[in-house]
Design an enzyme around this catalytic site. Structure first.
Site, mmCIF file in Angstrom:
data_model
loop_
_atom_site.group_PDB
_atom_site.id
_atom_site.type_symbol
_atom_site.label_atom_id
_atom_site.label_comp_id
_atom_site.label_asym_id
_atom_site.label_seq_id
_atom_site.Cartn_x
_atom_site.Cartn_y
_atom_site.Cartn_z
ATOM 1 N N PRO A 1 0.782 -1.244 0.000
ATOM 2 C CA PRO A 1 0.000 0.000 0.000
ATOM 3 C C PRO A 1 0.814 1.294 0.000
ATOM 4 O O PRO A 1 0.240 2.371 -0.110
ATOM 5 C CB PRO A 1 -0.809 -0.108 1.297
ATOM 6 C CG PRO A 1 -0.011 -1.006 2.178
ATOM 7 C CD PRO A 1 0.693 -1.964 1.269
ATOM 8 N N TYR B 1 3.220 8.879 -8.459
ATOM 9 C CA TYR B 1 2.271 8.970 -7.342
ATOM 10 C C TYR B 1 0.905 9.495 -7.802
ATOM 11 O O TYR B 1 -0.142 8.953 -7.419
ATOM 12 C CB TYR B 1 2.856 9.870 -6.240
ATOM 13 C CG TYR B 1 2.143 9.725 -4.913
ATOM 14 C CD1 TYR B 1 2.571 8.793 -3.980
ATOM 15 C CD2 TYR B 1 1.023 10.493 -4.613
ATOM 16 C CE1 TYR B 1 1.913 8.618 -2.770
ATOM 17 C CE2 TYR B 1 0.352 10.339 -3.414
ATOM 18 C CZ TYR B 1 0.800 9.402 -2.494
ATOM 19 O OH TYR B 1 0.131 9.242 -1.305
ATOM 20 N N LYS C 1 -1.772 2.506 -4.592
ATOM 21 C CA LYS C 1 -2.087 2.235 -5.992
ATOM 22 C C LYS C 1 -3.158 1.176 -6.256
ATOM 23 O O LYS C 1 -3.675 1.099 -7.374
ATOM 24 C CB LYS C 1 -0.804 1.769 -6.707
ATOM 25 C CG LYS C 1 0.215 2.850 -6.883
ATOM 26 C CD LYS C 1 -0.245 3.830 -7.922
ATOM 27 C CE LYS C 1 0.513 5.125 -7.830
ATOM 28 N NZ LYS C 1 -0.245 6.276 -8.230
#
Ligand code: APR
Ligand code: PHB
Length: 385
Positions: A287, A379, A291
């Site tokens: 985690p 990100y 994503k």
């Protein structure tokens, strides 16, 4: 009973797929093992990439997201007691992430499907998929249901049944020597942006769900006993790991507490005949990069396009390329999630050489705009191709 697409699992992958197919005039039936209440209450991730937000908006299911979603333009990396901001939006050509709980996505989509007359079977037992026919059978309210279809979409998560019936698939896997203990707390977030902390006591993360609810995580041993972590112990450890000057952590009542193992997993190919896997059924990421949900949404976007094309024109090029198309993004995201995980956690038994490499990586990311840009563009999510 007959439908065009039988979808196993009413998580984000299954529900978004059903919604996208509906918009293309394709009928589906969603079969979910758990109750609606259980699925909507399950606390999971909460970071939506730009591409995920764009898709939910473009397909008319963003009323809750537009009202309550919290756009974020940066994150902080904390190490050696100093916090460094990574300006995500500035470094990614104006893209951002939005904080919106996965269970909100699930309940918004469930409502949208039901309002549009969608067929969702919750609390289905003994779900059996036969990709050769293709057919799905299950027990619902004491009745055996036989569902014939053109395609089966296995959106049934990591512990589902669909992956098991895929012949000759290869699995690629990494287990990590740690887990995350996560809490949901009834307290305003102590920071405007997410804080990812690397400390010699292990990783910690400060996140949030709303202006009044915080989400926080601690790296713990994978065999850690949750009962050994009283609320006070969790807060004490969070104080130590997140400490930096001029800042303090606010405490509040703990609403939920759980330990989640961390693994990387990919099943290749993601398809056999008329059975297509999507989301956690085909791949799991640790985690740290936030994503999992986003990758699931990308898969079903690709799948809905490919099925749409098949129904419209009989072309199977999209379906044939489904697995390869998805796996390109899956492996990019696997790398990013593994990289973030490796950079931020303490590895039990790691030697001083390894620790110094990790410190150098962190210093590079916060001091070089090229390195920070790599983090930022991954990100917020690389553009969909
Ligand atoms: N029959 C029917 N439904 C099943 C079965 C089964 N045999 N096995 C599992 N399910 C259901 C689960 O109860 C769950 O609701 O399938 C659903 C899968 O949903 P998720 O696990 O949420 O997976 P997915 O939709 O791929 O979502 C992506 O990203 O943030 C991460 O892990 C997080 O769930 C998230 C995922
Ligand atoms: C969360 O808010 O649950 C969250 C945020 C960032 C992550 C993982 C989880 O990297």
């Amino acid at each position: 009973m007959r439908t065009q697409v039988a979808i196993i699992g009413a998580g984000p992958a299954g529900l978004v797929l059903s919604h996208l197919l509906h918009l293309r005039g394709i009928e589906s039936v969603v079969v979910e093992r758990r109750s609606r209440e259980y699925v909507e209450k399950r606390v999971r991730a909460g970071v939506l990439e730009q591409g995920t937000v764009d898709l939910l908006r473009a397909t008319g299911v963003s009323a809750g997201l537009d009202r309550d979603g919290l756009p974020h333009h940066g994150i902080e990396l904390l190490f050696d007691g100093v916090s460094h901001r990574i300006p995500l939006t500035e470094l990614s050509g104006g893209r951002s992430i939005t904080i919106y709980g996965q269970q909100r996505v699930v309940s918004d989509l469930t409502e949208a499907r039901l309002a549009a007359g969608g067929q969702l079977y919750f609390s289905a037992d003994d779900v059996v998929v036969d990709p050769a026919v293709p057919r799905v059978t299950f027990m619902h309210e004491g009745q055996r249901v036989e569902l014939d279809c053109d395609f089966i979409a296995g959106c049934d998560g990591f512990h589902g049944v669909c992956r098991e019936v895929l012949p000759s698939a290869t699995s690629y896997e990494r287990e990590y020597p740690f887990a995350w203990l996560g809490i949901l707390a009834d307290v305003a977030p102590s920071n405007d942006e997410l804080v990812y902390a690397n400390t010699d006591r292990g990783f910690a993360l400060l996140s949030l769900r709303s202006p009044t609810v915080s989400r926080l995580y601690l790296q713990v041993d994978p065999l850690e006993d949750l009962a050994a972590w009283s609320d006070d112990r969790v807060w004490d450890e969070l104080h130590v790991r997140l400490a930096h000057s001029g800042w303090s952590l606010k405490e509040g009542p703990v609403l939920e507490k759980a330990i989640t193992p961390m693994r990387s997993f990919v099943c290749e190919p993601m398809q056999h005949g008329r059975l297509f896997l999507a989301g956690d059924a085909a791949h799991i990421v640790p985690p740290t990069g936030a994503k999992g949900l986003n990758l699931a949404i990308h898969d079903v976007h690709v799948l809905a396009e490919a099925m749409g094309d098949w129904y419209d024109s009989g072309r199977s090029t999209g379906l044939d390329a489904y697995s390869a198309t998805c796996l390109r993004r899956v492996w990019r995201v696997q790398h990013f999630s593994w990289w973030m995980t490796s950079m931020l956690h303490s590895f039990p038994g790691e030697d001083p050489f390894q620790q110094r490499l990790q410190r150098s990586q962190l210093e590079y990311v916060v001091s070089s705009s090229a390195a920070a840009t790599k983090l930022a563009e991954n990100y917020v999510g690389l553009p969909w191709t």
